[in-house]
Scaffold this active site. Structure first.
Site, PDB file in Angstrom:
ATOM      1  N   GLY A   8       0.822  -1.210   0.000  1.00 36.90           N
ATOM      2  CA  GLY A   8       0.000   0.000   0.000  1.00 36.90           C
ATOM      3  C   GLY A   8       0.854   1.256   0.000  1.00 36.90           C
ATOM      4  O   GLY A   8       2.085   1.202   0.117  1.00 36.90           O
ATOM      5  N   ASP A   9       0.175   2.405  -0.212  1.00 42.05           N
ATOM      6  CA  ASP A   9       0.831   3.720  -0.197  1.00 42.05           C
ATOM      7  C   ASP A   9       1.937   3.849  -1.232  1.00 42.05           C
ATOM      8  O   ASP A   9       2.934   4.549  -1.012  1.00 42.05           O
ATOM      9  CB  ASP A   9       1.394   4.029   1.215  1.00 42.05           C
ATOM     10  CG  ASP A   9       0.315   3.979   2.273  1.00 42.05           C
ATOM     11  OD1 ASP A   9      -0.825   4.348   1.963  1.00 42.05           O
ATOM     12  OD2 ASP A   9       0.614   3.549   3.407  1.00 42.05           O
TER      13      ASP A   9
ATOM     14  N   LYS B 248      -0.646   5.346  -5.549  1.00 38.90           N
ATOM     15  CA  LYS B 248      -1.741   5.024  -6.493  1.00 38.90           C
ATOM     16  C   LYS B 248      -2.576   6.263  -6.818  1.00 38.90           C
ATOM     17  O   LYS B 248      -2.937   6.500  -7.958  1.00 38.90           O
ATOM     18  CB  LYS B 248      -2.656   3.934  -5.891  1.00 38.90           C
ATOM     19  CG  LYS B 248      -1.956   2.604  -5.652  1.00 38.90           C
ATOM     20  CD  LYS B 248      -2.875   1.602  -4.978  1.00 38.90           C
ATOM     21  CE  LYS B 248      -3.208   1.926  -3.555  1.00 38.90           C
ATOM     22  NZ  LYS B 248      -2.097   1.882  -2.597  1.00 38.90           N
TER      23      LYS B 248
ATOM     24  N   GLY C   1      -5.893   5.625   1.902  1.00 34.65           N
ATOM     25  CA  GLY C   1      -5.611   7.053   1.928  1.00 34.65           C
ATOM     26  C   GLY C   1      -4.842   7.384   0.664  1.00 34.65           C
ATOM     27  O   GLY C   1      -3.689   6.987   0.539  1.00 34.65           O
ATOM     28  N   HIS C   2      -5.500   8.025  -0.283  1.00 34.58           N
ATOM     29  CA  HIS C   2      -4.877   8.312  -1.577  1.00 34.58           C
ATOM     30  C   HIS C   2      -4.672   9.816  -1.703  1.00 34.58           C
ATOM     31  O   HIS C   2      -5.616  10.589  -1.630  1.00 34.58           O
ATOM     32  CB  HIS C   2      -5.756   7.777  -2.721  1.00 34.58           C
ATOM     33  CG  HIS C   2      -5.920   6.283  -2.667  1.00 34.58           C
ATOM     34  ND1 HIS C   2      -6.776   5.587  -3.480  1.00 34.58           N
ATOM     35  CD2 HIS C   2      -5.326   5.347  -1.897  1.00 34.58           C
ATOM     36  CE1 HIS C   2      -6.692   4.296  -3.210  1.00 34.58           C
ATOM     37  NE2 HIS C   2      -5.832   4.126  -2.240  1.00 34.58           N
TER      38      HIS C   2
ATOM     39  N   THR D 205      -6.178  -0.219  10.681  1.00 37.24           N
ATOM     40  CA  THR D 205      -6.446   1.224  10.693  1.00 37.24           C
ATOM     41  C   THR D 205      -7.553   1.560  11.703  1.00 37.24           C
ATOM     42  O   THR D 205      -7.874   2.731  11.884  1.00 37.24           O
ATOM     43  CB  THR D 205      -6.883   1.712   9.291  1.00 37.24           C
ATOM     44  OG1 THR D 205      -8.067   0.988   8.912  1.00 37.24           O
ATOM     45  CG2 THR D 205      -5.798   1.482   8.260  1.00 37.24           C
TER      46      THR D 205
ATOM     47  N   GLN E 240      -5.052  -0.330  -1.054  1.00 36.94           N
ATOM     48  CA  GLN E 240      -4.077  -1.191  -0.378  1.00 36.94           C
ATOM     49  C   GLN E 240      -3.035  -1.710  -1.389  1.00 36.94           C
ATOM     50  O   GLN E 240      -2.778  -1.046  -2.372  1.00 36.94           O
ATOM     51  CB  GLN E 240      -4.766  -2.352   0.361  1.00 36.94           C
ATOM     52  CG  GLN E 240      -5.537  -1.927   1.616  1.00 36.94           C
ATOM     53  CD  GLN E 240      -6.905  -1.346   1.348  1.00 36.94           C
ATOM     54  OE1 GLN E 240      -7.733  -1.950   0.691  1.00 36.94           O
ATOM     55  NE2 GLN E 240      -7.183  -0.180   1.889  1.00 36.94           N
TER      56      GLN E 240
HETATM   57  P1  GDP Z   1      -1.555   5.605  -2.181  1.00 31.95           P
HETATM   58  O1  GDP Z   1      -2.243   5.097  -0.955  1.00 31.95           O
HETATM   59  O2  GDP Z   1      -0.930   4.508  -2.965  1.00 31.95           O
HETATM   60  O3  GDP Z   1      -2.421   6.493  -3.022  1.00 31.95           O
HETATM   61  O4  GDP Z   1      -0.353   6.502  -1.654  1.00 31.95           O
HETATM   62  P2  GDP Z   1      -0.408   7.608  -0.480  1.00 31.95           P
HETATM   63  O5  GDP Z   1      -1.077   8.818  -0.993  1.00 31.95           O
HETATM   64  O6  GDP Z   1      -0.931   7.016   0.793  1.00 31.95           O
HETATM   65  O7  GDP Z   1       1.139   7.819  -0.210  1.00 31.95           O
HETATM   66  C1  GDP Z   1       2.005   8.265  -1.194  1.00 31.95           C
HETATM   67  C2  GDP Z   1       2.626   9.606  -0.729  1.00 31.95           C
HETATM   68  O8  GDP Z   1       3.722   9.903  -1.546  1.00 31.95           O
HETATM   69  C3  GDP Z   1       1.688  10.774  -0.857  1.00 31.95           C
HETATM   70  O9  GDP Z   1       1.959  11.709   0.146  1.00 31.95           O
HETATM   71  C4  GDP Z   1       2.004  11.337  -2.240  1.00 31.95           C
HETATM   72  O10 GDP Z   1       1.724  12.728  -2.360  1.00 31.95           O
HETATM   73  C5  GDP Z   1       3.495  11.106  -2.279  1.00 31.95           C
HETATM   74  N1  GDP Z   1       4.049  10.856  -3.613  1.00 31.95           N
HETATM   75  C6  GDP Z   1       3.488  10.219  -4.686  1.00 31.95           C
HETATM   76  N2  GDP Z   1       4.370  10.121  -5.704  1.00 31.95           N
HETATM   77  C7  GDP Z   1       5.504  10.700  -5.260  1.00 31.95           C
HETATM   78  C8  GDP Z   1       6.813  10.886  -5.834  1.00 31.95           C
HETATM   79  O11 GDP Z   1       7.095  10.486  -6.947  1.00 31.95           O
HETATM   80  N3  GDP Z   1       7.737  11.504  -5.057  1.00 31.95           N
HETATM   81  C9  GDP Z   1       7.482  11.948  -3.789  1.00 31.95           C
HETATM   82  N4  GDP Z   1       8.458  12.535  -3.119  1.00 31.95           N
HETATM   83  N5  GDP Z   1       6.277  11.780  -3.218  1.00 31.95           N
HETATM   84  C10 GDP Z   1       5.317  11.163  -3.943  1.00 31.95           C
HETATM   85  P1  IMO Z   2      -3.803   2.572   0.621  1.00 36.59           P
HETATM   86  O1  IMO Z   2      -4.976   2.388  -0.307  1.00 36.59           O
HETATM   87  C1  IMO Z   2      -1.186   0.890   3.668  1.00 36.59           C
HETATM   88  C2  IMO Z   2      -2.982  -1.991   6.439  1.00 36.59           C
HETATM   89  C3  IMO Z   2      -3.088  -1.581   7.891  1.00 36.59           C
HETATM   90  C4  IMO Z   2      -2.910  -2.936   8.558  1.00 36.59           C
HETATM   91  C5  IMO Z   2      -3.655  -3.873   7.621  1.00 36.59           C
HETATM   92  C6  IMO Z   2      -5.071  -4.188   8.064  1.00 36.59           C
HETATM   93  O2  IMO Z   2      -3.663   3.953   1.121  1.00 36.59           O
HETATM   94  O3  IMO Z   2      -2.565   2.032   0.031  1.00 36.59           O
HETATM   95  P2  IMO Z   2      -7.341  -2.813   7.993  1.00 36.59           P
HETATM   96  O4  IMO Z   2      -7.726  -1.536   8.682  1.00 36.59           O
HETATM   97  O5  IMO Z   2      -7.454  -2.759   6.518  1.00 36.59           O
HETATM   98  O6  IMO Z   2      -8.026  -4.017   8.566  1.00 36.59           O
HETATM   99  O7  IMO Z   2      -5.773  -3.005   8.351  1.00 36.59           O
HETATM  100  O8  IMO Z   2      -3.680  -3.230   6.366  1.00 36.59           O
HETATM  101  N1  IMO Z   2      -3.600  -1.067   5.471  1.00 36.59           N
HETATM  102  C7  IMO Z   2      -2.905  -0.236   4.680  1.00 36.59           C
HETATM  103  N2  IMO Z   2      -1.577   0.008   4.607  1.00 36.59           N
HETATM  104  N3  IMO Z   2      -2.033   1.494   2.799  1.00 36.59           N
HETATM  105  C8  IMO Z   2      -3.359   1.234   2.850  1.00 36.59           C
HETATM  106  O9  IMO Z   2      -4.213   1.708   1.920  1.00 36.59           O
HETATM  107  C9  IMO Z   2      -3.859   0.365   3.834  1.00 36.59           C
HETATM  108  N4  IMO Z   2      -5.083  -0.089   4.169  1.00 36.59           N
HETATM  109  C10 IMO Z   2      -4.916  -0.975   5.150  1.00 36.59           C
HETATM  110  O10 IMO Z   2      -2.080  -0.667   8.254  1.00 36.59           O
HETATM  111  O11 IMO Z   2      -1.560  -3.299   8.538  1.00 36.59           O
HETATM  112 MG    MG Z   3      -2.272   5.413   1.090  1.00 40.76          MG
END
Ligand code: GDP
Ligand code: IMO
Ligand code: MG
Length: 431
Positions: A12-13, A16, A40-41, A130, A224
């Site tokens: 995750g994170d 996306k 959290g996107h 979460t 995720q």
């Molecule tokens: P998601 O859950 O996959 O949508 O990712 P998140 O938004 O939770 O986490 C990605 C974080 O990295 C966010 O704060 C984005 O703004 C940031 N981000 C995305 N692409 C880049 C990148 O290429 N470089 C940097 N430094 N940050 C990025």
């Molecule tokens: P995005 O879409 C990162 C993780 C939680 C925990 C496990 C189970 O932003 O990438 P849950 O509340 O789903 O039962 O938690 O999954 N988790 C994530 N980790 N990015 C996420 O979403 C996540 N959604 C759930 O931290 O380890």
């Molecule tokens: Mg995220």
């Protein structure tokens, strides 16, 4: 018509949100198909930051319709809150641009309570969820006692269903000597939300079919990541839904032949939030540096993310599990200033080399990473938009990763901003 699935290839994170936001320019419909507000996107558009948890990232675009598919679990209180937060940022939301599947299941306050109490009772063995009630809501779905959005149509029926769910969970809460939660305390509040939600609801499969018949483009936005998948992830340290590409059809009401392209989103290093195995985790200075430079704090819970080196074993496995066609390689700029960059190219398990993540949790915890080291680059690559402008070492790193994961990198992201990306190919133009 081209239909593209976007999924995370790690934990995750991966970024996306940013990539879905860019791709959604070419999409007529953006669909969430699993998970809930545990996601959290983050989108950054001309310096404005949008954090989306439940609504598909396409909502910020004027001409894009978004759909919350049947595979998503919806907390009605959160839904209304997120809509309000976006409206405060001048995003217009109406049944014209937001559709919610009437077959999506509801997350109720007792699900969140059960999630919290369970984690508390697990103590040091907690999953690190979460705390949003995701697991208990999906359990009720599979247990065939869940409450769906379409149940908002009849008050007596809704009441008898919600009572059944509360009775079920209260037995366990009492057994754990925890305070019970009465359904009567929440029923009227939740029921009153139905009036606000129902105008947005339609059968998800019908919308998908309509878009198909009109030859329009659909973008499926995964939440995720692959190793949080309930079947294919690091079980039990996973979420309670399938996060791999096959879920896009199930969670929205379409078959696999509708899908043309799967894009994997892959961070240039590895992070994980919550508990569970993480073979290439770096507990030393480099892990701290990655966390600092990458601002690795959870969007949803604010928790510090664990950081480590790129793990080709995991990503190669993700490419296979979702039949990924191409990769968007994100956060490469976070590796700025590292003299050496390590890449995990395999594992050893009890002294033997293996090239996949084993299924057993005990083995997953036991595997040791095998690293190769590449030279880092000097200076900053933040905001670079052309491959030619990257230092040679960065280009070599990209090429090496491509070879190791056996998949083409078609985008490289160099900052959180929408436009700060090297776009080599657009999946919507490839098919
Ligand atoms: P998601 O859950 O996959 O949508 O990712 P998140 O938004 O939770 O986490 C990605 C974080 O990295 C966010 O704060 C984005 O703004 C940031 N981000 C995305 N692409 C880049 C990148 O290429 N470089 C940097 N430094 N940050 C990025
Ligand atoms: P995005 O879409 C990162 C993780 C939680 C925990 C496990 C189970 O932003 O990438 P849950 O509340 O789903 O039962 O938690 O999954 N988790 C994530 N980790 N990015 C996420 O979403 C996540 N959604 C759930 O931290 O380890
Ligand atoms: Mg995220």
């Amino acid at each position: 018509m081209t239909n593209v699935i976007v999924i995370g290839t790690q934990w995750g994170d991966e970024g996306k949100g940013k990539i879905v936001d860019w791709l959604s320019e070419k999409a007529d419909l953006v669909v969430r198909f699993q998970g809930g507000h545990n996601a959290g996107h983050t989108l950054v558009i001309d310096g404005n930051v949008f954090k989306l948890s439940l609504l598909p990232s396409g909502i910020v675009r004027d001409n894009t319709v978004v759909l919350i598919g049947n595979g998503v679990v919806v907390d009605p209180f959160h839904l209304i809150r997120e809509i309000k937060q976006l409206e405060e940022k001048n995003i217009k939301i109406s049944p014209e641009n937001l559709i919610i599947s009437d077959a999506a299941f509801l997350i109720l306050p007792i699900h969140q309570l059960v999630d919290e109490i369970r984690e508390k009772n697990y103590g040091s063995k907690k999953l690190g969820t979460t705390g949003r009630g995701i697991g208990p809501a999906y359990e009720d779905k599979i247990g065939r006692r869940g409450l769906r959005i379409c149940d908002f149509v009849n008050k007596d029926d809704f009441e008898s269903k919600i009572k059944k769910i509360y009775d079920f969970h209260n037995i366990w809460l009492s057994a754990m000597s925890e305070s019970k939660q009465n359904y009567e305390d929440v029923f009227h509040k939740i029921w009153s939300l139905g009036k606000k939600i129902l105008p947005f609801t339609r059968p998800s499969w019908l919308i998908i079919d309509e878009y198909k018949n009109r030859f329009l483009n659909i973008l499926f936005e995964g939440a995720q990541g692959t190793f949080l998948d309930i079947d294919h992830g690091t079980y039990p340290f996973v979420t309670s839904s399938n996060t791999v590409s096959s879920q896009a059809g199930i969670g929205s009401g379409a078959g696999p032949t509708l899908m043309n392209y799967t894009l994997g989103i892959t961070k240039a290093y590895t992070t994980r939030v919550g508990s569970g195995p993480f073979p290439s985790e770096d507990h030393g200075e480099n892990g701290i540096k990655l966390g600092k430079q990458g601002h690795e704090f959870g969007t949803v819970t604010g928790r510090q993310r664990r950081c480590g080196w790129f793990d080709t074993v995991l990503v190669k496995q993700a490419v296979a599990l979702s039949s990924i066609n191409g990769i968007a390689f994100t956060k490469l700029d976070v590796l700025d200033g590292f003299k050496d960059i390590k890449i995990c190219i395999g594992y050893t398990l009890d002294g033997k080399i293996i090239n996949y993540l084993p299924s057993s949790t005990l083995d997953q915890e036991k595997v040791k990473p095998v690293y190769e080291v590449m030279k880092g680059w000097e200076g900053s690559i933040v905001g670079i938009k052309k491959m030619d402008a990257l230092p040679d070492e960065a280009k070599k790193y990209i090429k090496r990763i491509e070879n190791l994961i056996n998949c083409k990198i078609i985008m490289v992201s160099t900052s959180p901003e929408r436009t700060d990306t090297i776009y080599l190919e657009n999946p919507f133009s490839l098919v």
